[in-house]
Design a protein around this motif. Structure first.
Motif, PDB file in Angstrom:
ATOM      1  N   PRO A   1      46.377  38.857  56.121  1.00 53.76           N
ATOM      2  CA  PRO A   1      46.824  38.863  54.720  1.00 53.76           C
ATOM      3  C   PRO A   1      45.721  39.361  53.793  1.00 53.76           C
ATOM      4  O   PRO A   1      44.557  39.013  53.962  1.00 53.76           O
ATOM      5  N   GLU A   2      46.117  40.156  52.810  1.00 52.53           N
ATOM      6  CA  GLU A   2      45.170  40.628  51.810  1.00 52.53           C
ATOM      7  C   GLU A   2      45.559  40.076  50.445  1.00 52.53           C
ATOM      8  O   GLU A   2      46.723  40.166  50.026  1.00 52.53           O
ATOM      9  N   PHE A   3      44.563  39.556  49.751  1.00 56.02           N
ATOM     10  CA  PHE A   3      44.776  38.917  48.459  1.00 56.02           C
ATOM     11  C   PHE A   3      45.315  39.896  47.425  1.00 56.02           C
ATOM     12  O   PHE A   3      44.838  41.035  47.311  1.00 56.02           O
ATOM     13  N   LEU A   4      46.318  39.456  46.683  1.00 56.71           N
ATOM     14  CA  LEU A   4      46.840  40.242  45.572  1.00 56.71           C
ATOM     15  C   LEU A   4      46.473  39.608  44.233  1.00 56.71           C
ATOM     16  O   LEU A   4      45.843  40.234  43.385  1.00 56.71           O
ATOM     17  N   THR A   5      46.891  38.336  44.037  1.00 54.58           N
ATOM     18  CA  THR A   5      46.699  37.713  42.739  1.00 54.58           C
ATOM     19  C   THR A   5      46.765  36.192  42.860  1.00 54.58           C
ATOM     20  O   THR A   5      47.273  35.666  43.845  1.00 54.58           O
ATOM     21  N   TYR A   6      46.256  35.523  41.824  1.00 53.73           N
ATOM     22  CA  TYR A   6      46.128  34.064  41.847  1.00 53.73           C
ATOM     23  C   TYR A   6      46.471  33.496  40.474  1.00 53.73           C
ATOM     24  O   TYR A   6      46.041  34.043  39.449  1.00 53.73           O
TER      25      TYR A   6
END
Lengths: 114, 110
Positions: free
Chosen positions: A43-48
């Motif tokens: 998984p690659e981070f998009l937003t938080y």
């Protein structure tokens, strides 16, 4: 709810269409994350988000990607003018701030762009 | 660029053997480390987390952390066919987000 719920589970879009993916986190979890997972990759981070505030959107790949969480609970990831390279599984995760910040993932939304 | 590296495998072990999965990370400032298991077509599920140097055991699983070498590993004792999955190493570099490796495919053969 008992777990993180995502919908739709599967979405097929024609190139150029807009899509919206929904995430309903675990009740009481203030932090919510979106990740993108391509086939054979992690998984690659998009937003938080923390509550309704989007604190980090550094992973969004282009301005075609937009996420919101207006009331600090349900979140929507919107992709405008979809491209074939957007085909992936979009994972939503939430955390209640446990030791180390472990994430609890939903089942994901698999997007296929034709 | 904060990176997490894993051997993609597949790692094949016979049933009952110890499976050893390894992960290296690039940033010495990392705070906590996670191992997730992901079955094909399913979402990642947390197996263990560790944030202090040394070993942490939970049932058949042991996580090992060596911050000086920037290395974290997962040992699975008495491997079972049901352990066959992709194992994802994840590192919290701070800022409340995890950076994941690409995962190691584990196959346990009966």
């Amino acid at each position: 709810g008992a777990g993180v719920s995502q919908s739709p589970r599967y979405k097929v879009a024609k190139r150029g269409q807009d899509v919206a993916l929904r995430c309903d986190p675990i009740s009481g979890h203030v932090s919510l994350f979106w990740y993108q997972q391509a086939l054979g990759q992690g998984p690659e981070f998009l937003t938080y988000f923390q509550n309704e505030a989007q604190l980090d959107k550094s992973g969004l790949p282009s301005d075609r990607f937009f996420a919101e969480r207006p009331e600090g609970s349900v979140s929507t990831l919107k992709i405008q003018r979809t491209q074939q390279e957007d085909s992936a599984v979009y994972l939503c995760a939430s955390t209640g701030g446990g030791p180390g910040g472990e994430l609890f993932f939903g089942e994901g939304s698999r997007l296929t762009v034709l | 660029q904060k990176e997490v590296e894993q051997n993609s495998g597949p790692l094949s072990v016979p049933e009952g053997a110890i499976a050893s999965l390894n992960c290296t990370y690039s940033d010495r400032g990392s705070q906590s480390f996670f191992w997730y298991r992901q079955y094909s077509g399913k979402s990642p599920e947390l197996i263990m987390f560790i944030y202090s140097n040394g070993d942490k055991e939970d049932g058949r699983f042991t996580a090992q952390l060596n911050k000086a070498s920037q290395y974290v590993s997962l040992l699975i004792r008495d491997s079972q066919p049901s352990d066959s999955a992709t194992y994802l190493c994840a590192v919290n570099y701070g800022g409340n987000k995890l950076v994941f490796g690409a995962g190691t495919i584990l196959r346990v053969k009966s």
